[in-house]
Design an enzyme around this catalytic site. Sequence first.
Site, PDB file in Angstrom:
ATOM      1  N   GLU A  40     -40.864   3.751  44.556  1.00  0.00           N
ATOM      2  CA  GLU A  40     -41.530   3.565  45.835  1.00  0.00           C
ATOM      3  C   GLU A  40     -41.689   5.153  46.455  1.00  0.00           C
ATOM      4  OE1 GLU A  40     -43.748   2.141  47.962  1.00  0.00           O
ATOM      5  OE2 GLU A  40     -43.862   0.484  46.158  1.00  0.00           O
ATOM      6  N   HIS A  58     -41.983   7.905  44.519  1.00  0.00           N
ATOM      7  CA  HIS A  58     -43.007   8.788  44.074  1.00  0.00           C
ATOM      8  C   HIS A  58     -44.199   8.225  44.707  1.00  0.00           C
ATOM      9  CE1 HIS A  58     -40.078   8.872  40.623  1.00  0.00           C
ATOM     10  NE2 HIS A  58     -40.339  10.089  40.837  1.00  0.00           N
ATOM     11  N   MET A  80     -42.077  13.236  36.803  1.00  0.00           N
ATOM     12  CA  MET A  80     -41.360  12.941  35.624  1.00  0.00           C
ATOM     13  C   MET A  80     -41.503  11.405  35.212  1.00  0.00           C
ATOM     14  SD  MET A  80     -38.371  15.858  34.887  1.00  0.00           S
ATOM     15  CE  MET A  80     -37.223  14.727  35.562  1.00  0.00           C
TER      16      MET A  80
END
Length: 286
Positions: free
Chosen positions: A35, A37, A30
């Site tokens: 970090e 992700h 989203m």
Amino acid sequence: MIVTKTIARTRQVIGQARTEGKTIGCVPTMGGLHEGHLALIRRCRDECDFAVVTVFVNPTQFAPTEDLESYPHTFEADRAACEKIGVDLIFAPADDQMYPGENLSWVNVEKISAHLCGGSRPHFFRGVCTVVAKLFNIIAPDIAYFGQKDAQQLAVIRRMVADLNFPVEIRSCPTVRESDGLALSSRNAYLDPDQRRQAVCLNQALQHAQQLVESGVTKSTDIIAAMKGIIDKQSLGRIDYISIVDNDLLQPIERIDRPAIIAVAVHFGSARLIDNIVIEPAVRKS
Ligand code: AMP
């Protein structure tokens, strides 16, 4: 790196990669990339020929009372981070691409969605499963990456993929944490300095639970009471749930006598933070 906004263009770009014989990896997000992700994205890039990141704040997983309007939008920073890692494609659709009219078709994963976050956010997993199913149908990834931080989401998606025969492999990545143990989350941005200091109690409670299990305590109510004691010491936190569930269908268990997940959700101001650990009880010799 290509950025697409429409489904048609996304299919065209990915179709081209596929005709070149490339494997397609996908990391649904989203946005508000941190970090946690980026660890998923790096792994996707390393393991697949063509790495796709989706950035879409999915309105159907938010209740009207939740933080859809205030959810962080940091697209330029997200784009730069993806480009630096070597992502091939960002798919960042507007709401009306993903939901051009009233949505009448939903994906529900029963039972696994019932407790934990599904208990306090009744439409959440319906929204998550529906948007992930749509993204899988648009991108047709060979492999998709999800974080252990959202353990229930991971279990629900794995089950959806198995039950509905999506031809995609789900891979999970460990939770990435701040140096004091707080799990990285886009919602940490909502915390003021006092709340941020206190929010470390989620991880502290989970670490304590792990120690209790290692010292032989298995009764869920005892472990939950000890965790509650730790979190309640923080004046700014309001517990949503502390639960111990089996690691398969995520049903509450009375004793940790099989692989389990200990999961916690706590409100700090407008931020609702979640965290969990997976417990593999030691096999006792008879
Ligand atoms: P979100 O943007 O919050 O929907 O998250 C996108 C993906 O990143 C999900 O698969 C999350 O589980 C994963 N993720 C979020 N935070 C973390 C973290 N701290 N460590 C690992 N994965 C994470």
